[in-house]
Design a protein around this motif. Structure first.
Motif, PDB file in Angstrom:
ATOM      1  N   GLU A 149      58.821  39.084  -0.572  1.00 44.36           N
ATOM      2  CA  GLU A 149      58.154  37.788  -0.403  1.00 44.36           C
ATOM      3  C   GLU A 149      58.113  37.088  -1.764  1.00 44.36           C
ATOM      4  N   CYS A 150      58.236  35.775  -1.708  1.00 42.24           N
ATOM      5  CA  CYS A 150      58.266  35.001  -2.970  1.00 42.24           C
ATOM      6  C   CYS A 150      57.353  33.788  -2.834  1.00 42.24           C
ATOM      7  N   THR A 151      56.722  33.420  -3.949  1.00 43.88           N
ATOM      8  CA  THR A 151      55.876  32.222  -3.969  1.00 43.88           C
ATOM      9  C   THR A 151      55.931  31.575  -5.350  1.00 43.88           C
ATOM     10  N   ILE A 152      55.760  30.282  -5.354  1.00 37.90           N
ATOM     11  CA  ILE A 152      55.683  29.520  -6.618  1.00 37.90           C
ATOM     12  C   ILE A 152      54.404  28.700  -6.584  1.00 37.90           C
ATOM     13  N   ILE A 153      53.622  28.816  -7.660  1.00 36.65           N
ATOM     14  CA  ILE A 153      52.299  28.185  -7.738  1.00 36.65           C
ATOM     15  C   ILE A 153      52.293  27.186  -8.893  1.00 36.65           C
ATOM     16  N   ASN A 154      51.800  25.971  -8.632  1.00 43.09           N
ATOM     17  CA  ASN A 154      51.640  24.942  -9.672  1.00 43.09           C
ATOM     18  C   ASN A 154      50.396  25.253 -10.493  1.00 43.09           C
ATOM     19  N   THR A 158      47.176  47.129  -6.073  1.00 45.69           N
ATOM     20  CA  THR A 158      46.270  45.979  -6.035  1.00 45.69           C
ATOM     21  C   THR A 158      44.992  46.295  -5.260  1.00 45.69           C
ATOM     22  N   THR A 159      44.813  47.596  -4.856  1.00 49.70           N
ATOM     23  CA  THR A 159      43.635  47.937  -4.060  1.00 49.70           C
ATOM     24  C   THR A 159      42.480  48.433  -4.909  1.00 49.70           C
ATOM     25  N   ASP A 160      42.787  48.853  -6.131  1.00 43.75           N
ATOM     26  CA  ASP A 160      41.739  49.400  -6.994  1.00 43.75           C
ATOM     27  C   ASP A 160      41.574  48.480  -8.203  1.00 43.75           C
ATOM     28  N   ARG A 161      40.939  47.341  -7.980  1.00 39.40           N
ATOM     29  CA  ARG A 161      40.747  46.375  -9.075  1.00 39.40           C
ATOM     30  C   ARG A 161      39.292  45.965  -9.125  1.00 39.40           C
ATOM     31  N   ASN A 162      38.687  46.040 -10.352  1.00 45.53           N
ATOM     32  CA  ASN A 162      37.277  45.662 -10.507  1.00 45.53           C
ATOM     33  C   ASN A 162      37.121  44.181 -10.853  1.00 45.53           C
ATOM     34  N   TRP A 163      38.160  43.533 -11.474  1.00 44.36           N
ATOM     35  CA  TRP A 163      37.994  42.164 -12.008  1.00 44.36           C
ATOM     36  C   TRP A 163      38.455  41.074 -11.068  1.00 44.36           C
ATOM     37  N   VAL A 164      39.132  41.455  -9.953  1.00 43.71           N
ATOM     38  CA  VAL A 164      39.599  40.420  -9.040  1.00 43.71           C
ATOM     39  C   VAL A 164      39.772  41.004  -7.642  1.00 43.71           C
ATOM     40  N   LYS A 165      39.583  40.234  -6.649  1.00 43.13           N
ATOM     41  CA  LYS A 165      39.796  40.639  -5.260  1.00 43.13           C
ATOM     42  C   LYS A 165      41.160  40.155  -4.796  1.00 43.13           C
ATOM     43  N   ASP A 191      48.135  47.844   2.192  1.00 42.97           N
ATOM     44  CA  ASP A 191      48.161  49.005   1.282  1.00 42.97           C
ATOM     45  C   ASP A 191      49.338  48.964   0.330  1.00 42.97           C
ATOM     46  N   TYR A 192      50.389  48.322   0.748  1.00 42.79           N
ATOM     47  CA  TYR A 192      51.599  48.330  -0.084  1.00 42.79           C
ATOM     48  C   TYR A 192      51.808  46.984  -0.817  1.00 42.79           C
ATOM     49  N   TYR A 193      50.750  46.297  -1.026  1.00 40.75           N
ATOM     50  CA  TYR A 193      50.829  44.961  -1.656  1.00 40.75           C
ATOM     51  C   TYR A 193      50.942  45.110  -3.175  1.00 40.75           C
ATOM     52  N   SER A 194      52.126  44.871  -3.717  1.00 41.41           N
ATOM     53  CA  SER A 194      52.363  44.906  -5.170  1.00 41.41           C
ATOM     54  C   SER A 194      52.956  43.553  -5.597  1.00 41.41           C
ATOM     55  N   LEU A 195      52.817  43.234  -6.884  1.00 42.58           N
ATOM     56  CA  LEU A 195      53.227  41.907  -7.382  1.00 42.58           C
ATOM     57  C   LEU A 195      54.002  42.015  -8.688  1.00 42.58           C
ATOM     58  N   VAL A 196      54.984  41.111  -8.820  1.00 40.55           N
ATOM     59  CA  VAL A 196      55.655  40.861 -10.109  1.00 40.55           C
ATOM     60  C   VAL A 196      55.541  39.356 -10.349  1.00 40.55           C
ATOM     61  N   ALA A 215      56.173  34.362  -8.329  1.00 40.86           N
ATOM     62  CA  ALA A 215      55.750  35.742  -8.018  1.00 40.86           C
ATOM     63  C   ALA A 215      56.586  36.322  -6.885  1.00 40.86           C
ATOM     64  N   LEU A 216      56.891  37.635  -7.013  1.00 35.99           N
ATOM     65  CA  LEU A 216      57.530  38.418  -5.953  1.00 35.99           C
ATOM     66  C   LEU A 216      56.519  39.441  -5.450  1.00 35.99           C
ATOM     67  N   ALA A 217      56.475  39.685  -4.134  1.00 35.06           N
ATOM     68  CA  ALA A 217      55.464  40.595  -3.559  1.00 35.06           C
ATOM     69  C   ALA A 217      56.093  41.532  -2.528  1.00 35.06           C
ATOM     70  N   SER A 218      55.500  42.727  -2.451  1.00 34.79           N
ATOM     71  CA  SER A 218      55.911  43.694  -1.416  1.00 34.79           C
ATOM     72  C   SER A 218      54.831  43.780  -0.358  1.00 34.79           C
ATOM     73  N   LEU A 219      55.261  44.011   0.893  1.00 36.37           N
ATOM     74  CA  LEU A 219      54.308  44.129   1.996  1.00 36.37           C
ATOM     75  C   LEU A 219      54.506  45.441   2.775  1.00 36.37           C
ATOM     76  N   ASN A 220      55.473  46.267   2.335  1.00 36.13           N
ATOM     77  CA  ASN A 220      55.673  47.565   2.984  1.00 36.13           C
ATOM     78  C   ASN A 220      56.093  48.575   1.913  1.00 36.13           C
ATOM     79  N   LYS A 221      56.199  49.849   2.324  1.00 39.61           N
ATOM     80  CA  LYS A 221      56.481  50.915   1.361  1.00 39.61           C
ATOM     81  C   LYS A 221      57.863  50.743   0.727  1.00 39.61           C
ATOM     82  N   LYS A 222      58.852  50.372   1.536  1.00 39.89           N
ATOM     83  CA  LYS A 222      60.206  50.210   1.014  1.00 39.89           C
ATOM     84  C   LYS A 222      60.239  49.142  -0.073  1.00 39.89           C
ATOM     85  N   GLN A 223      59.578  48.020   0.186  1.00 41.40           N
ATOM     86  CA  GLN A 223      59.534  46.920  -0.792  1.00 41.40           C
ATOM     87  C   GLN A 223      58.768  47.339  -2.045  1.00 41.40           C
TER      88      GLN A 223
END
Length: 592
Positions: free
Chosen positions: A24-29, A71-78, A84-89, A104-112
């Motif tokens: 998954e990909c997103t661009i934020i202004n 991204t599931t064990d974070r104290n400074w941001v929700k 469960d497999y949500y990771s970001l670059v 940003a690029l994101a994963s939504l499953n284990k393979k990703q």
């Protein structure tokens, strides 16, 4: 400008990422913070509930890339997503060292997610290249927007100017033409338009071939209107095609600008005729009667009677008052130049001719009045040409075979006896009768004695304003002298005399001691009884030259002193010394 202005481009970009990377990909202004484009869940949910708790904010603030696997064990941001497999670059999009957004690029499953873990560095390098691509596209769009804005502004200027403007290429193509030029060239009439363009193209091609700027007058349109044309050569180093910019001026506007000051003077011309004598009252009434008559008028009168002022008054009360009044003094212009001054000339018509030619006074006065002063001094060969203009209402410029229609009201003036000049063959008889349709005689000042003081008071006010003086009027002695004097120079001499006296006068009334030399000589020459000093001894042959010179100097000083109130004051003595260019000590030595 921001990334939101590039949404179409960025939408296509993120869609291609989805196909190639299966992420998954997103661009934020960055400012305002808002999702521009996205795939999958980002496309379905375009904006975060709370951007301040997002990873994008951290990247924007730190200006650094970020990889987040867990991204599931974070104290400074929700995270805000139950995956469960949500990771970001994430990588910042930098433009001129400013963060414009985040990709940003994101994963939504284990393979990703496994792919991100294994290829995180490669993905960061990939995003770095993509962010540079977006940055370059951003700069390009910004430049294009700037160019578009400039082009729009130039187009507004191009269309808003009152002159016709044409951009012409060496290949004979009109690249751009404004509405005013279309109007001038009869754009809606293909036959006429083509004919006019050929005239202009010839001049433009010469300019391009010779890299030489040209100013010229051309005659176009059905009515043969005059349009001064200016052509400038343009060669852009980045463009191999040589071009020319063509300006078509509206002659009527140029004519208006050139004669604007004269028209302002003309508006008050009738009011500027000062006089209450019967002769002047009758003359003013005749002017009002004939002012709308286009018949030729001949003003007769001595030098200095104000013939031009009366000519302006005729123009100002006529239907032509809003058009030019052009005055030509036929005696003041050398004979060899008078023809070109009156009728104008073509480019290169004679040695020393102004490049591009010149518009003559007849054309400049078109629609208005041409005042030919000192018409008696016009050479005979020009009299014949003037007669043809009066008969045909057309002129031919020097060096041109083309006749141009003119509509002018002719007022001429002279202080000479034209009938006598006709008998001596010094003035054409046929021209005299054409000019002398309505003769008006302007009386000399000596025949309108009642106007002398009125004029003097008028000129005192005029020069009070000019010299910032507060002179109230004339002393009794000066009043009597002005009334007795015959004024051979007429109103001009009176005005010059008043200007002289106002310049030197320091009291509230003009005194006899400030009379100009001619009036002083007239006064003291007529009345020697006022001179108390005996001048006989100045011619005593028994005295030496040195003694006689001393006597004459004494006489001059005494005569001048007698024009001041007696006894003499110190300021009077200083003024006498200044006039005679002597010291105060010399004055006392010679005056005793």
């Amino acid at each position: 400008m921001d990334l939101l202005d590039m949404k179409a481009f960025l939408d296509n970009l993120v869609d291609s990422f989805k196909i190639v990377l299966d992420l998954e990909c997103t661009i934020i202004n960055a400012n305002p913070i808002k999702r521009v484009s996205g795939t999958g869940i980002y496309k379905l949910n375009p904006n975060e509930g709370n951007w301040q708790s997002s990873y994008a904010i951290k990247v924007i603030e730190d200006k650094k890339p970020l990889v987040v696997i867990d991204t599931t064990d974070r104290n400074w941001v929700k995270v805000g997503k139950n995956v469960d497999y949500y990771s970001l670059v994430l990588h910042p999009i930098m433009v001129n060292n400013m963060v414009k957004g985040v990709i940003a690029l994101a994963s939504l499953n284990k393979k990703q997610q496994d792919f991100i873990k294994e290829k995180s560095n490669d993905l960061l390098n990939y995003l770095d290249k993509i962010s540079q691509l977006i940055s370059a596209k951003f700069e390009q769009e910004k430049l294009l927007n700037k160019i578009t804005l400039m082009n729009n502004q130039l187009s507004l200027v191009f269309e808003s100017v009152t002159d016709g403007i044409i951009l012409y290429s060496k290949k004979g193509k009109i690249l751009q033409i404004n509405e005013r030029a279309k109007e001038i060239l009869d754009y809606d009439n293909p036959i006429k338009y083509s004919k006019q363009v050929k005239k202009i193209s010839k001049i433009a091609n010469y300019t391009i071939d010779n890299s030489e700027n040209i100013e010229k007058q051309i005659y176009i349109n059905a009515n043969e209107n005059i349009y001064p044309i200016m052509v400038r050569s343009i060669l852009n180093s980045d463009d191999e095609e040589h071009k020319a910019i063509i300006l078509l001026n509206d002659f009527k506007e140029i004519q208006s600008l050139m004669t604007q000051n004269d028209n302002e003077i003309n508006n008050n011309a009738l009011d500027n005729i000062v006089g209450n004598s019967e002769e002047i009252r009758k003359l003013i009434e005749r002017i009002k009667i004939i002012s709308n008559n286009d018949s030729n008028i001949l003003l007769l009168g001595e030098s200095g009677t104000g013939k031009e002022l009366f000519a302006r008054a005729i123009h100002a009360t006529s239907d032509r008052k809003d058009n030019p009044f052009v005055a030509v003094n036929c005696a003041a212009i050398p004979e060899m130049l008078l023809e070109s001054e009156l009728f104008g000339y073509e480019d290169g018509s004679f040695t020393g001719a102004k490049k591009g030619g010149k518009i003559g006074k007849f054309i400049l006065a078109d629609g208005g009045t041409l005042f030919l002063d000192e018409i008696g001094d016009m050479p005979l060969y020009l009299q014949a040409k003037l007669l043809r203009v009066l008969d045909d209402k057309k002129i031919d410029r020097v060096g041109s075979s083309k006749l141009v229609d003119v509509d002018v009201h002719i007022i001429s003036a002279t202080n000479k006896n034209l009938e006598e000049m006709v008998q001596k063959k010094e003035f054409r008889e046929d021209l005299f009768y054409r000019l002398n349709v309505i003769p008006l005689f302007i009386p000399p000042l000596r025949e309108r004695e009642n106007d002398v003081i009125l004029l003097a008071e008028y000129f005192i006010k005029k020069y009070n304003n000019k010299f910032s003086k507060k002179i109230v009027g004339l002393s009794n002695e000066v009043y009597e002298i002005l009334m007795k004097y015959s004024w051979p120079g007429n109103v001009r001499e009176l005005e010059n005399s008043i200007e002289y006296m106002v310049s030197f006068e320091s009291s509230n009334y003009i005194q006899i001691n400030n009379l100009p030399h001619k009036l002083r000589s007239f006064h003291f020459g007529d009345d020697k009884t006022g001179l108390e000093y005996d001048t006989k001894e100045a011619y005593d042959s028994t005295k030496t030259l040195k003694e006689q010179i001393a006597i004459k100097e004494k006489e001059i000083i005494h005569n001048l002193a007698l024009s001041y109130e007696q006894p003499l004051k110190l300021e009077d003595i200083r003024e006498i010394c200044e006039k005679l260019d002597i010291s105060i000590a010399s004055f006392y030595r010679k005056y005793k």
